[in-house]
Motif scaffolding. Structure first.
Motif, short mmCIF file in Angstrom:
data_model
loop_
_atom_site.label_atom_id
_atom_site.label_comp_id
_atom_site.label_asym_id
_atom_site.label_seq_id
_atom_site.Cartn_x
_atom_site.Cartn_y
_atom_site.Cartn_z
N GLU A 1 0.82 -1.21 0.00
CA GLU A 1 0.00 0.00 0.00
C GLU A 1 0.86 1.25 0.00
OE1 GLU A 1 -3.96 -1.85 2.26
OE2 GLU A 1 -2.41 -0.78 3.40
N ARG A 2 2.00 1.19 0.68
CA ARG A 2 2.90 2.35 0.67
C ARG A 2 3.48 2.57 -0.73
NH1 ARG A 2 6.09 2.98 6.42
NH2 ARG A 2 4.39 2.27 7.75
N GLU A 3 3.79 1.47 -1.42
CA GLU A 3 4.27 1.60 -2.79
C GLU A 3 3.22 2.26 -3.67
OE1 GLU A 3 7.35 -1.82 -4.06
OE2 GLU A 3 5.34 -2.55 -3.63
N VAL A 4 1.99 1.81 -3.52
CA VAL A 4 0.90 2.39 -4.32
C VAL A 4 0.70 3.86 -3.97
CG1 VAL A 4 -1.58 2.28 -4.80
CG2 VAL A 4 -0.24 0.16 -4.64
N LEU A 5 0.72 4.17 -2.68
CA LEU A 5 0.56 5.56 -2.25
C LEU A 5 1.68 6.44 -2.80
CD1 LEU A 5 -0.84 7.73 -0.54
CD2 LEU A 5 0.54 6.97 1.41
N ALA A 6 2.89 5.93 -2.80
CA ALA A 6 4.02 6.70 -3.33
C ALA A 6 3.80 7.04 -4.79
CB ALA A 6 5.32 5.91 -3.15
N LEU A 7 3.27 6.09 -5.55
CA LEU A 7 3.03 6.33 -6.97
C LEU A 7 1.85 7.28 -7.18
CD1 LEU A 7 3.73 2.73 -8.23
CD2 LEU A 7 5.05 4.77 -8.78
N ILE A 8 0.85 7.19 -6.32
CA ILE A 8 -0.24 8.17 -6.37
C ILE A 8 0.32 9.57 -6.16
CG2 ILE A 8 -2.29 9.03 -5.15
CD1 ILE A 8 -3.06 6.14 -4.60
N GLY A 9 1.20 9.69 -5.17
CA GLY A 9 1.82 10.98 -4.89
C GLY A 9 2.67 11.48 -6.05
N GLY A 10 3.20 10.57 -6.83
CA GLY A 10 4.02 10.94 -7.97
C GLY A 10 3.21 11.27 -9.20
N GLY A 11 1.87 11.17 -9.11
CA GLY A 11 1.01 11.54 -10.22
C GLY A 11 0.64 10.41 -11.16
N PHE A 12 0.87 9.16 -10.74
CA PHE A 12 0.56 8.02 -11.59
C PHE A 12 -0.92 7.63 -11.48
CE2 PHE A 12 5.08 7.74 -10.79
CZ PHE A 12 5.61 7.34 -12.00
N THR A 13 -1.49 7.21 -12.58
CA THR A 13 -2.87 6.71 -12.59
C THR A 13 -2.86 5.24 -12.14
OG1 THR A 13 -2.79 5.90 -14.87
CG2 THR A 13 -3.41 8.21 -14.54
#
Length: 224
Positions: free
Chosen positions: A156-168
């Motif tokens: 979930e932290r990996e996914v959150l990090a990518l959300i923060g980076g602007g990834f869909t």
């Protein structure tokens, strides 16, 4: 085709937006109406993306947004706003808006914004980003972001990090070698664990928790 509905009390605005979006080969405008007809239009036409005016004389955009929250399969909603309507931003995000667009957004940017929303992403016009981030961070202690991500699993932290980076969601699925449905489940879970935040607010938490820099170093920035 990405199905889009436009809700604005001014027919001329609806027509202009529909003309712009209709010129894109992958976008279909399935409905245009005022606030009073918005919920019924969503039920009838099942758009994936809804462009929703903030201020309307019959039923305002925030009211429409709250009513849509109870519908199954509700569309991703981007609020249409003007420079003097930034006071509504925080309330709209709390009610579930996926982003904010200025009414004078350039045609190519408008089409791209719809694609981002349809892919599960979120967006903020530059004019809206300042009030959102500034107000949200002002209400949080510096160590709050680190504390809030403690309940998250490593994935979930990996996914959150990518959300923060602007990834869909689609981008995240490719980079983590996951099924899109699995990514969607992770996003729902982490948003819930973060206290029911929406995607934009979660991106701010990711940045404050220093997750975003690591994700961009590992995966690169998302493509425009």
């Amino acid at each position: 085709m990405i199905r889009v509905a436009i809700v604005d009390d001014e027919p001329l605005v609806r027509t202009g937006l529909a003309t712009i979006l209709g010129s894109a080969p992958d976008v279909s405008v399935v409905s245009g109406c005022g606030g009073g007809d918005a919920v019924e239009a969503v039920r009838r036409h099942a758009p994936e993306v809804l462009l929703l005016d903030v201020r309307m004389p019959d039923v305002d955009g925030l009211t429409v947004l709250r009513r849509l929250a109870g519908l199954p399969g509700a569309p991703a909603v981007a609020m249409l706003t003007t420079f003097d309507a930034t006071a509504y931003i925080d309330e709209a995000l709390r009610a579930g808006a996926a982003g904010f667009l200025m009414k004078n957004t350039a045609p190519d940017q408008l089409v791209q914004a719809v694609r981002v929303l349809a892919a599960g992403g979120s967006l903020l016009a530059p004019e809206a980003a300042g009030p959102v981030i500034g107000g949200y961070l002002k209400a949080r202690r510096p160590d709050d972001a680190a504390r809030r991500i403690e309940p998250l699993t490593a994935r979930e932290r990996e996914v959150l990090a990518l959300i923060g980076g602007g990834f869909t969601n689609r981008d995240i699925a490719r980079r983590l070698y996951l099924a899109p449905s699995t990514v969607k489940d992770h996003v729902s879970s982490l948003l819930s664990k973060l206290g029911g935040l929406n995607r934009v607010q979660a991106a701010v938490v990711a940045d404050r928790a220093h997750l975003v820099t690591d994700s961009i170093e590992k995966f690169g920035a998302p493509r425009p």
